[in-house]
Design a protein around this motif. Structure first.
Motif, short mmCIF file in Angstrom:
data_model
loop_
_atom_site.label_atom_id
_atom_site.label_comp_id
_atom_site.label_asym_id
_atom_site.label_seq_id
_atom_site.Cartn_x
_atom_site.Cartn_y
_atom_site.Cartn_z
N PRO A 3 -33.90 -41.11 28.55
CA PRO A 3 -34.25 -40.27 29.69
C PRO A 3 -34.49 -38.84 29.20
N GLY A 4 -35.50 -38.23 29.67
CA GLY A 4 -35.84 -36.88 29.26
C GLY A 4 -36.92 -36.88 28.21
N GLY A 5 -37.36 -38.04 27.75
CA GLY A 5 -38.50 -38.12 26.87
C GLY A 5 -38.21 -38.10 25.38
N SER A 6 -36.95 -38.00 24.92
CA SER A 6 -36.72 -37.98 23.48
C SER A 6 -36.48 -39.39 22.98
N PRO A 7 -37.10 -39.72 21.85
CA PRO A 7 -36.92 -41.07 21.31
C PRO A 7 -35.51 -41.22 20.74
N SER A 8 -34.98 -42.43 20.80
CA SER A 8 -33.67 -42.67 20.21
C SER A 8 -33.87 -43.11 18.76
N HIS A 9 -33.11 -42.55 17.89
CA HIS A 9 -33.19 -42.89 16.47
C HIS A 9 -31.87 -43.51 16.06
N THR A 10 -31.95 -44.54 15.32
CA THR A 10 -30.74 -45.09 14.73
C THR A 10 -30.80 -44.78 13.25
N GLN A 11 -29.73 -44.18 12.75
CA GLN A 11 -29.69 -43.82 11.35
C GLN A 11 -28.57 -44.58 10.68
N ALA A 12 -28.81 -44.90 9.42
CA ALA A 12 -27.76 -45.55 8.63
C ALA A 12 -26.66 -44.52 8.39
N PRO A 13 -25.40 -44.95 8.42
CA PRO A 13 -24.32 -44.00 8.17
C PRO A 13 -24.45 -43.42 6.76
N VAL A 14 -24.20 -42.13 6.64
CA VAL A 14 -24.30 -41.44 5.36
C VAL A 14 -22.91 -41.34 4.75
N GLU A 15 -22.79 -41.77 3.51
CA GLU A 15 -21.52 -41.65 2.80
C GLU A 15 -21.46 -40.23 2.23
N LEU A 16 -20.60 -39.39 2.79
CA LEU A 16 -20.59 -37.98 2.45
C LEU A 16 -19.90 -37.66 1.13
N GLU A 17 -18.93 -38.43 0.72
CA GLU A 17 -18.18 -38.08 -0.49
C GLU A 17 -19.08 -37.99 -1.73
N PRO A 18 -19.98 -38.94 -1.98
CA PRO A 18 -20.87 -38.78 -3.15
C PRO A 18 -21.78 -37.56 -3.03
N VAL A 19 -22.23 -37.27 -1.82
CA VAL A 19 -23.08 -36.10 -1.60
C VAL A 19 -22.28 -34.82 -1.87
N ASN A 20 -21.06 -34.77 -1.36
CA ASN A 20 -20.19 -33.61 -1.58
C ASN A 20 -19.86 -33.43 -3.06
N ALA A 21 -19.60 -34.53 -3.76
CA ALA A 21 -19.29 -34.45 -5.19
C ALA A 21 -20.48 -33.89 -5.96
N ARG A 22 -21.69 -34.34 -5.65
CA ARG A 22 -22.89 -33.81 -6.33
C ARG A 22 -23.07 -32.33 -6.01
N ALA A 23 -22.82 -31.95 -4.77
CA ALA A 23 -22.95 -30.54 -4.37
C ALA A 23 -21.94 -29.67 -5.12
N ARG A 24 -20.69 -30.15 -5.25
CA ARG A 24 -19.68 -29.40 -5.99
C ARG A 24 -20.07 -29.23 -7.45
N ARG A 25 -20.58 -30.30 -8.06
CA ARG A 25 -21.02 -30.21 -9.47
C ARG A 25 -22.17 -29.22 -9.61
N ALA A 26 -23.14 -29.28 -8.71
CA ALA A 26 -24.29 -28.37 -8.77
C ALA A 26 -23.84 -26.93 -8.59
N PHE A 27 -22.93 -26.70 -7.65
CA PHE A 27 -22.42 -25.35 -7.42
C PHE A 27 -21.68 -24.84 -8.65
N SER A 28 -20.86 -25.70 -9.24
CA SER A 28 -20.10 -25.32 -10.42
C SER A 28 -21.03 -24.98 -11.58
#
Length: 129
Positions: A3-28
């Motif tokens: 309702p309201g015209g926006s399409p519904s999107h289903t997204q696969a759950p994102v595993e954040l820990e690997p993303v956070n680990a890569r971000a910490r390494r890149a920052f370091s």
């Protein structure tokens, strides 16, 4: 469509820990790169400061908050100070270490006086000196 015209999107759950680990390494890695690039500048600046008699005594005595705490005897003792370094470590805990370097003086034998603080989001807590 929802309702309201926006399409519904289903997204696969994102595993954040690997993303956070890569971000910490890149920052370091970026922090280490910056520190390597700054080191020659800081070394040159340190050499210039060491050549200015009483530099640190003047800096501390002219600091708005510190000047209220400094006596004449403190100022004389600080005239023997030749360098100040601050180091921070963040793993396993965030610690700030302040090192004051002195030439031979009549006040104490230490060449280095160190103060460590544990750091958290709300305060600095002294931990070791």
């Amino acid at each position: 469509m929802r309702p309201g015209g926006s399409p519904s999107h289903t997204q696969a759950p994102v595993e954040l820990e690997p993303v956070n680990a890569r971000a910490r390494r890149a920052f370091s890695q970026q922090r280490e790169k910056l520190e390597r690039r700054r080191k020659p500048h800081l070394d040159r600046r340190g050499a210039i400061i060491r050549g200015i008699p009483g530099f640190w005594a003047n800096v501390i005595a002219n600091h708005p908050q510190m000047s209220a705490l400094i006596t004449d005897k403190d100022e004389d003792m600080l005239s023997y100070m030749i360098n100040l370094e601050v180091k921070e470590t963040k793993h396993p805990v965030h610690v700030c270490k302040i090192m004051l370097f002195f030439r031979s003086n009549p006040y104490f034998r230490n060449k280095v006086v160190t103060k460590e603080y544990l750091v958290n989001l709300t305060e600095y807590r002294p931990s070791h000196s």
